[in-house]
Design an enzyme around this catalytic site. Structure first.
Site, PDB file in Angstrom:
ATOM      1  CB  CYS A   1      -0.861   0.044   1.252  1.00 17.23           C
ATOM      2  SG  CYS A   1      -1.754  -1.469   1.490  1.00 17.23           S
ATOM      3  CB  ILE A   2       2.887   3.207  -1.863  1.00 24.35           C
ATOM      4  CG1 ILE A   2       2.548   2.925  -3.308  1.00 24.35           C
ATOM      5  CG2 ILE A   2       3.904   2.263  -1.303  1.00 24.35           C
ATOM      6  CD1 ILE A   2       3.612   3.283  -4.266  1.00 24.35           C
TER       7      ILE A   2
END
Ligand SMILES: Cc1cc2nc3c(=O)[nH]c(=O)nc-3n(C[C@H](O)[C@H](O)[C@H](O)COP(=O)(O)OP(=O)(O)OC[C@H]3O[C@@H](n4cnc5c(N)ncnc54)[C@H](O)[C@@H]3O)c2cc1C
Lengths: 409, 103
Positions: free
Chosen positions: B102-103
């Site tokens: 998750c960025i």
């Protein structure tokens, strides 16, 4: 009198001080905000400093310009939180009691996490652009650099502003092209991500741009150490990359204060409910901005959207009502692609960046997953919005949670 | 939904070959997937797989760093056991979803 305490006066903390001072009566509520520094940095501006587009003075202002009247401001380092006793200890021994606490201490780079990274080449041929010192040193270096292997490396996930390393390589390509020395600079991006981005549509567009600009990408790269004598980096898989100039995004961690408080995960981020923004194990502690572990981008835009949700939930909580607002992970990032153009992505926990127009369907003025001049203006305008609208906690004509309006599936 | 046969048992997988139903997993199936990935499972591998299954069942998001802190392997050993992309390979063999970054 009850006390609401905000730790950290960066993007998130400053916004909350402004929003809550309007909502909570001064007769019933003290609001106090604590930060170790007096200067506010516009961090998105750090990206432009190495290329001479911004100077240091373009990204700094006194923090005191942004606090509303009626908020107590304390400049001190925070030692730790004692959540069982609802109190916070400051470095000078001062103790602050709270009824409600907002943690907004952000994230910072920790180059010491990678062996050799902060060694003899630090600020000589190894630079970072996530700090003001690093970006200013790199600007100086680029002024007289004759070219060679430029390697941009992201050490570890997660890191704030996930598109910044891409923007950096796009800007580097444009910078060296304009200086007539692009043929002397070999640009490589080595990243732990599986590609240019995580989600398919954005990865396709951004990966295509890298190829078009002759920028090499090495995905799934997890750096293990840097050799200062050989000027190489190596990853756990054994891949060695030689460099003449290494630009690193070091491991991003939450502040050590959270480790001392026993409240952080293995990177000192605070376990937080991704919808309510309440700290997982405490009913009167909330977390906003980069300090939390919610699974979305660590970005100013995210903190801004989340601040509206948080304001509502804190008010519910104070009044003893169930929390009604739910954050969807909304992120909105302008991406500079070089030569005065940019693109834009808008997404949340469940919807990947999609093409379309933003914020108005068919009109824009911004294009989602399109490369336009207008998107570049959007990015540059963001600085003005940041100082004048965002930090002051004013309303923006963009909804807190993401909308599908204007997007094409 | 796709299905795949491992050592005579049919399991549900997604298009990348990750299990969609973790409970269909057995050690024998793990051995068969591992062979497809070019890995012969040792006891150490199995310790790592159990750790992964336990962590995921407990809701933890796995990272290379958290594996290094598992007390079972350090990051170097993890790469040694599952060469190339260790987290992707190990989660596939452990019958759990692919970890998302998750960025
Ligand atoms: C190069 C770069 C480019 C970026 N580009 C963008 C962009 O284009 N768009 C975007 O939306 N975002 C961008 N960001 C990200 C954005 O700047 C951050 O996500 C945002 O500032 C996070 O706000 P925050 O309040 O959580 O943390 P911060 O703004 O970092 O504030 C944290 C504050 O807490 C204080 N603090 C921490 N620990 C202590 C302690 N122990 N005692 C006292 N004080 C403490 C710090 O001094 C600091 O003032 C970029 C960031 C970088 C580095």
């Amino acid at each position: 009198m009850r006390n609401l305490l905000i730790l950290g006066a960066g993007t998130a903390g400053t916004m909350m001080a402004n929003k809550l001072r309007k909502e909570l009566s001064t007769e019933d509520w003290n609001i106090t905000i604590v930060d170790q520094y007096k200067t506010h940095y516009y961090q998105p501006g750090f990206l432009f400093i190495p290329f001479g587009i911004y100077k240091k003075e373009d990204v700094v202002k006194p923090k005191s310009d942004f606090f509303p009247i009626g908020v107590n401001v304390i400049y001190s380092k925070i030692d730790k939180i004692v959540p069982e006793e609802n109190k916070v200890l400051l470095d000078e021994g001062q103790v602050l009691k709270y009824d409600y606490l907002i943690i907004a201490t952000g994230t910072k780079t920790s180059p010491e996490e990678v062996e050799g990274l902060k060694g003899s080449q630090w600020n000589k041929s190894v630079f970072d652009f996530y700090t003001i010192e690093g970006s200013v040193a790199l600007a100086e270096f680029f002024k007289s650099w004759k070219g060679g292997k430029l390697v941009v490396n992201v050490a570890e996930l997660p890191y704030k502003c996930p598109v910044a390393p891409l923007e950096f390589v796009f800007l580097a390509d444009a910078f060296f092209t304009e200086r007539g020395m692009r043929d002397k600079v070999d640009i490589t991006l080595a990243t732990p991500l599986p590609g240019a981005f995580t989600k398919p549509k954005a990865t396709k567009l951004l990966g295509g741009l890298l190829e078009e600009k002759n920028i090499k990408i090495i995905p799934d790269y997890n750096i293990s150490s840097l050799d200062n004598e050989q000027k190489t980096i190596v990853d756990y898989g054994g891949t060695v990359i030689p460099f003449d100039c290494l630009v690193t995004v070091p491991t991003n961690k939450g502040d050590d204060m959270l480790e001392r408080s026993g409240m952080g995960d293995d990177l000192n981020f605070v376990p937080t409910d991704k919808n309510t923004l309440k700290a997982e194990n405490y009913d009167n502690i909330f977390v906003l901005g980069d300090a939390s572990n919610i699974p979305t981008s660590k970005a100013g835009s995210v903190a801004h959207f989340a601040s509206e949700i948080l304001t509502e939930n804190i008010l519910c909580s104070i009044e003893g009502r169930p929390m009604t607002a739910s954050f969807d992970g909304h992120a909105n990032c302008y991406i500079v692609t070089g030569h005065g153009k940019g693109t834009l992505i808008d997404f949340n926990y469940t919807t990947e960046p999609l093409p379309g127009n933003f914020p108005m369907p068919g009109i824009g003025p911004f294009g989602l997953l399109k490369i336009t001049r207008m998107n570049y203006y959007g990015k540059m305008l963001f600085r003005w919005i940041y100082w004048h609208v965002l930090l002051k906690g004013k309303e923006m004509p963009i909804s807190a949670n993401m909308t599908m309006v204007g997007k094409k599936l | 939904m796709a299905q795949k046969q491992f050592s005579g048992v049919t399991v549900d997988v997604n298009d990348e070959g990750y299990f969609t139903n973790s409970s269909q997993w057995t050690i024998d199936i793990a051995k068969a997937i591992a062979i497809e990935e070019g890995i012969q499972l040792s006891d150490k591998h199995i310790d790592v797989l159990s750790f992964i299954r336990k962590s995921v069942a407990g809701g933890a998001a796995l990272t290379i760093r958290s594996m290094g802190k598992s007390g079972i392997v350090d990051v170097k050993e993890f790469y040694g056991l599952f060469p190339g992309a260790p987290l992707k390979k190990a989660t596939k063999i452990a019958g759990v979803p692919k970890p998302t970054s998750c960025i």
